[in-house]
Design an enzyme around this catalytic site. Structure first.
Site, PDB file in Angstrom:
ATOM      1  N   GLU A  57      41.406  26.134  31.161  1.00  0.00           N
ATOM      2  CA  GLU A  57      41.540  25.867  30.384  1.00  0.00           C
ATOM      3  C   GLU A  57      39.636  25.487  31.243  1.00  0.00           C
ATOM      4  O   GLU A  57      38.440  25.905  31.181  1.00  0.00           O
ATOM      5  CB  GLU A  57      41.426  24.114  30.219  1.00  0.00           C
ATOM      6  CG  GLU A  57      43.111  23.667  29.953  1.00  0.00           C
ATOM      7  CD  GLU A  57      43.821  24.068  30.339  1.00  0.00           C
ATOM      8  OE1 GLU A  57      45.069  23.227  30.012  1.00  0.00           O
ATOM      9  OE2 GLU A  57      44.217  24.893  31.660  1.00  0.00           O
ATOM     10  N   CYS A  90      42.302  18.985  33.241  1.00  0.00           N
ATOM     11  CA  CYS A  90      41.891  19.503  32.961  1.00  0.00           C
ATOM     12  C   CYS A  90      42.297  18.656  30.761  1.00  0.00           C
ATOM     13  O   CYS A  90      40.397  19.183  30.118  1.00  0.00           O
ATOM     14  CB  CYS A  90      42.826  20.999  32.211  1.00  0.00           C
ATOM     15  SG  CYS A  90      43.333  22.331  33.123  1.00  0.00           S
ATOM     16  N   ARG A 213      53.573  49.640  43.115  1.00  0.00           N
ATOM     17  CA  ARG A 213      52.131  50.767  43.396  1.00  0.00           C
ATOM     18  C   ARG A 213      51.932  51.182  41.822  1.00  0.00           C
ATOM     19  O   ARG A 213      51.785  52.344  41.685  1.00  0.00           O
ATOM     20  CB  ARG A 213      53.662  51.439  44.202  1.00  0.00           C
ATOM     21  CG  ARG A 213      53.800  51.256  44.947  1.00  0.00           C
ATOM     22  CD  ARG A 213      54.669  52.516  45.840  1.00  0.00           C
ATOM     23  NE  ARG A 213      56.384  52.780  45.155  1.00  0.00           N
ATOM     24  CZ  ARG A 213      56.978  52.600  44.826  1.00  0.00           C
ATOM     25  NH1 ARG A 213      57.265  51.513  46.749  1.00  0.00           N
ATOM     26  NH2 ARG A 213      58.448  53.177  45.277  1.00  0.00           N
TER      27      ARG A 213
END
Length: 328
Positions: A57, A90, A213
């Site tokens: 948020e 938040c 990788r």
């Protein structure tokens, strides 16, 4: 104009897809996704960052700035309510930004939040909708939910095998059963997990790197874990029993990769939540089986335990993803 139900689902699906960018790096926090939408246009987006902060948020609101006022916020998990020295709540950020509506996929199982943010938002006159694509959001944050509900991480078992269920020749040769596309997909899966585990026998025989990788994702290589006794190599952790995955610190998602005995041990303990099968279009015949004895005594007990979630071709190989069917 209030978005339609179909719009809500569309934006929430996008937020869930966005949340996957944080999976494997956001722990100990969940990998949350957030979109800020105003007049049908996305003006801010965010996902939980490495190490768990900033939250989704906060990132989305930082991008939206003043355009968040009167907008709708789509969040895959109920915004956090509890105070933390690592950053603001938040729910307070959303209130201060002036959003008029918050659409939440899943309620937070953490008792420090669980419903409290929803109540606070509604008390401030902000309209709240919940349950939009809740199952999909919980799937994307499966490890976080399992941690809170069962005390252990989500376990994915990966098997790469021939059509006749073999993972190697009789002498143990196994490179390569699957092709480049399937192997690249495996590395993407690794990047989405906090830890990757092999048996002590596989570790000693193959000394696998177990790193990621893929260009640009090398830094997302997970913690390496060995199942078995003995001193693990430098940089590895060791556990002696499958149930000990619950003791791994800051781990929401574990990927089990190596060894028929290790695969069998996790299946026998009923600790596998997700099964990834890569099937190569080859026949090996007499060779090493993909898994050992899982303790099955009656064939009828094998049915109804796994549900196909995904199936697709990766070059010449077929990917199948199954999830464990468990009673509520």
């Amino acid at each position: 104009m209030t978005p339609s139900r179909s719009d809500d689902r569309r934006f929430m699906a996008a937020a869930i897809a966005l949340s996957m960018r944080g999976r494997g790096v956001s722990t100990p926090n969940p990998n949350v996704g957030c979109l800020i939408v105003r007049d049908g246009r996305i003006v801010g987006r965010g996902w939980t960052q490495t190490g768990g902060r900033p939250h989704a948020e906060a990132k989305a609101l930082q991008q939206a700035l003043d355009q968040a006022h009167g907008a709708t916020a789509y969040v895959t998990l109920e915004p956090c309510f509890h105070l933390s020295p690592r950053g603001p709540r938040c729910v307070d950020l959303l209130i201060r930004a002036g959003v008029s509506r918050v659409v939440i996929a899943a309620r937070d199982p953490d008792p420090r939040t669980d419903g409290q943010s929803i109540a606070l938002l509604e008390s401030r006159g902000i309209k709240v909708e919940t349950g939009i694509l809740a199952d999909e959001a919980r799937d994307a944050m499966a490890g976080f939910f399992l941690r809170h509900l069962t005390g252990r991480p989500c376990v994915t078992l990966k098997l790469a095998m021939s059509l006749d269920g073999r993972i190697a020749l009789p002498d143990g040769s196994s490179r390569w059963i699957t092709g480049p596309a399937a192997r690249a997909h495996t590395h993407m899966e690794r990047a989405r997990h906090d830890a990757i585990l092999v048996g002590a026998g596989t570790m000693r025989a193959d000394t696998p790197g177990l790193d990621v990788r893929l260009p640009g994702l090398e830094g997302r290589s997970p913690m390496r874990v060995m199942l078995g006794h003995g001193v693990p190599p430098k940089g590895w952790r060791a556990i002696s029993d499958p149930a000990d995955v619950a003791t791994l610190p800051d781990v929401n998602d574990v990927m089990v990769e190596g060894g028929a005995a290790t695969a069998a041990a996790f299946l026998r303990s009923d600790l596998v939540d997700r099964l990834i099968l890569y099937r190569a279009p080859i026949l090996i015949g007499e060779g090493r089986a993909s898994i050992g004895d899982i303790g099955l005594e009656q064939l009828d007990k094998a049915h109804g335990r796994w549900q196909l979630r995904d199936s697709r071709m990766l070059g010449p190989d077929r990917l199948e993803v199954y999830v464990r069917v468990r009673s509520a």
